[in-house]
Design an enzyme around this catalytic site. Structure first.
Site, PDB file in Angstrom:
ATOM      1  N   ARG A  79      33.981  54.095  32.665  1.00 16.31           N
ATOM      2  CA  ARG A  79      34.654  53.680  31.294  1.00 16.31           C
ATOM      3  C   ARG A  79      34.574  55.124  30.490  1.00 16.31           C
ATOM      4  O   ARG A  79      33.486  55.729  30.147  1.00 16.31           O
ATOM      5  CB  ARG A  79      34.087  52.890  30.517  1.00 16.31           C
ATOM      6  CG  ARG A  79      34.501  52.932  28.984  1.00 16.31           C
ATOM      7  CD  ARG A  79      34.008  51.806  27.981  1.00 16.31           C
ATOM      8  NE  ARG A  79      34.620  50.423  28.195  1.00 16.31           N
ATOM      9  CZ  ARG A  79      34.865  49.505  27.640  1.00 16.31           C
ATOM     10  NH1 ARG A  79      34.309  49.672  26.391  1.00 16.31           N
ATOM     11  NH2 ARG A  79      35.681  48.315  28.004  1.00 16.31           N
ATOM     12  N   GLN A 105      40.712  44.376  32.054  1.00 16.30           N
ATOM     13  CA  GLN A 105      41.054  43.472  30.959  1.00 16.30           C
ATOM     14  C   GLN A 105      42.241  42.470  31.296  1.00 16.30           C
ATOM     15  O   GLN A 105      42.470  41.583  31.070  1.00 16.30           O
ATOM     16  CB  GLN A 105      41.148  44.356  29.802  1.00 16.30           C
ATOM     17  CG  GLN A 105      41.421  43.501  28.454  1.00 16.30           C
ATOM     18  CD  GLN A 105      40.328  42.562  28.008  1.00 16.30           C
ATOM     19  OE1 GLN A 105      39.292  43.117  27.903  1.00 16.30           O
ATOM     20  NE2 GLN A 105      40.535  41.373  27.817  1.00 16.30           N
ATOM     21  N   ARG A 130      36.305  37.856  31.797  1.00 19.55           N
ATOM     22  CA  ARG A 130      36.341  39.398  32.336  1.00 19.55           C
ATOM     23  C   ARG A 130      35.182  39.485  33.546  1.00 19.55           C
ATOM     24  O   ARG A 130      35.209  39.989  34.638  1.00 19.55           O
ATOM     25  CB  ARG A 130      35.378  40.211  31.182  1.00 19.55           C
ATOM     26  CG  ARG A 130      36.495  40.338  29.899  1.00 19.55           C
ATOM     27  CD  ARG A 130      37.633  41.046  30.266  1.00 19.55           C
ATOM     28  NE  ARG A 130      37.431  42.432  31.039  1.00 19.55           N
ATOM     29  CZ  ARG A 130      36.784  43.404  30.506  1.00 19.55           C
ATOM     30  NH1 ARG A 130      36.514  43.673  29.420  1.00 19.55           N
ATOM     31  NH2 ARG A 130      36.592  44.642  31.155  1.00 19.55           N
ATOM     32  N   HIS A 179      43.439  49.549  30.869  1.00 24.51           N
ATOM     33  CA  HIS A 179      42.178  48.897  30.890  1.00 24.51           C
ATOM     34  C   HIS A 179      42.720  47.829  31.755  1.00 24.51           C
ATOM     35  O   HIS A 179      42.874  46.580  31.067  1.00 24.51           O
ATOM     36  CB  HIS A 179      42.000  48.349  29.430  1.00 24.51           C
ATOM     37  CG  HIS A 179      40.743  47.859  29.191  1.00 24.51           C
ATOM     38  ND1 HIS A 179      39.597  47.438  30.273  1.00 24.51           N
ATOM     39  CD2 HIS A 179      39.874  47.109  28.239  1.00 24.51           C
ATOM     40  CE1 HIS A 179      38.611  47.113  29.787  1.00 24.51           C
ATOM     41  NE2 HIS A 179      38.711  46.868  28.617  1.00 24.51           N
ATOM     42  N   ASP A 205      44.827  43.494  19.445  1.00 22.86           N
ATOM     43  CA  ASP A 205      43.806  44.432  19.671  1.00 22.86           C
ATOM     44  C   ASP A 205      43.332  45.167  18.392  1.00 22.86           C
ATOM     45  O   ASP A 205      43.963  45.299  17.421  1.00 22.86           O
ATOM     46  CB  ASP A 205      43.936  45.450  20.917  1.00 22.86           C
ATOM     47  CG  ASP A 205      42.819  46.330  21.387  1.00 22.86           C
ATOM     48  OD1 ASP A 205      41.791  46.002  20.745  1.00 22.86           O
ATOM     49  OD2 ASP A 205      43.068  47.019  22.099  1.00 22.86           O
ATOM     50  N   CYS A 213      41.161  40.937  23.253  1.00 24.40           N
ATOM     51  CA  CYS A 213      40.411  41.488  24.335  1.00 24.40           C
ATOM     52  C   CYS A 213      38.745  41.672  23.549  1.00 24.40           C
ATOM     53  O   CYS A 213      37.885  41.602  24.538  1.00 24.40           O
ATOM     54  CB  CYS A 213      40.620  42.954  24.862  1.00 24.40           C
ATOM     55  SG  CYS A 213      40.835  44.212  23.403  1.00 24.40           S
TER      56      CYS A 213
END
Ligand code: CP
Ligand code: NVA
Length: 315
Positions: free
Chosen positions: A109, A139, A300, A136, A231, A272
């Site tokens: 990440r 996700q 997730r 991402h 988001d 998310c």
């Protein structure tokens, strides 16, 4: 040959995966969630090691990888930029070469997409993108899993993302929807539309899958949506844009007025996380009955476990 045929593969962006491969990961995610709910104890990662590299903070992604791998006998090792060199005193290439000799897989990440690409090129083991400035992908897998838990197969369903249309989450959703035939609308001001290249690529993918991909500044576009998604307005690393984003995105807050524009009572709300309540979403929506954000967070873990099982050839 494993069921999904994904053994040895990295996941850097969902652009690299065919629709059938994404579908096989989603099917496996449903299976591993069921196994967990039934209390089945399995040890499929026994004897395996996983490096977790973090340049940016994380709650869900780190915990999903660590618990999914660890609870099945694997050994995850968390490495932040406080702990390792990774481009500071040692090149990303050399770090990748060394980690590839010690670990069965690597999660990264951070900021640049090129870092996760370099890790994949030089490590020789599967590398998972746990978020970069551009994408991402893990996700997006959990997001579609959650949509499908509520409405069945994603094909032909309508998902609307409202907010920063050029961020990593919006861009990854556009890719997965274009691949799987989910109708996807990005509702965002002209200043924050996703880049032309990705929009064109997704347009081509959508013409094959039957998806309708739209970009619009109008919140009325949520009409008929199965799911409304948002988001944070300011992603990690863009803190200097906070005021500008607030100005541009205030009209795009997901609240009761926006949800009413769907014209439906059963539209679900997705996020998310982490959320800034009172900015991109009002507290009554994210904490209310339409919200599936907490299921989405749990998913997730199941989708990440499925990804690791398939790419390590253990599914
Ligand atoms: N959704 C998500 O990636 O959460 P974290 O930043 O907590 O990992
Ligand atoms: N767009 C957000 C997602 C966090 C999971 C960010 O990059 O900060």
């Amino acid at each position: 040959m494993t069921r999904s045929g994904l053994k040895g593969r990295s996941l850097l962006t969902l652009l690299d995966y065919r629709a059938e491969e994404i579908r096989s990961l989603l099917d496996l995610s449903v299976q591993v969630k069921k196994e967990k709910q039934e209390g089945k104890i399995q040890q499929r990662f026994t004897g395996r090691t996983l490096a977790l590299l973090f340049e940016k903070r994380s709650t869900r992604t780190r915990c999903a990888f660590e618990t999914a791998f660890g609870e099945e006998g694997g050994h995850p090792v968390f490495l932040s930029t406080q702990d390792i060199q990774l481009g500071a005193k040692e090149s990303v290439e050399d770090t990748a070469r060394v980690l590839g000799r010690m670990f069965d897989a690597i999660q990264f990440r951070g900021f640049k997409q090129t870092t996760v690409e370099t890790l994949a090129r030089y490590s020789g083991v599967p590398v998972y993108n746990g978020l970069t400035d551009r994408f991402h992908p893990t996700q997006a897998l959990a997001d579609i899993m959650t949509l499908e838990e509520n409405f069945g197969p994603g094909q032909g369903k309508k998902l609307c993302f409202t907010g920063d249309g050029r961020n990593n989450v919006a861009r990854s959703l556009m890719v997965i929807c274009a691949k799987l035939g989910v109708n996807f609308t990005v509702i965002t001001p002209p200043e924050l539309v996703p880049d032309k290249e990705l929009v064109e690529t997704c347009g081509r993918l959508a013409s094959e899958s039957g998806a309708v991909i739209r970009i619009s500044p109008e919140t009325a576009e949520v009409e008929g949506a199965d799911a409304v998604y948002t988001d944070v307005w300011t992603s990690m690393g863009e803190e200097d844009k906070k005021e500008e984003r607030r100005r541009l995105l205030s009209p795009y807050q997901v609240n009761a007025v926006l949800m009413a524009k769907t014209g439906r009572k059963d539209t679900i709300f997705l996020h998310c996380l982490p959320a800034v309540k009172g900015e991109e979403v009002s507290a009554d929506i994210i904490d209310g009955p339409a919200s599936r954000a907490w299921d989405e967070a749990e998913n997730r873990k199941h989708t990440i476990k499925a990804l690791m099982l398939a790419t390590l050839g253990l599914d």
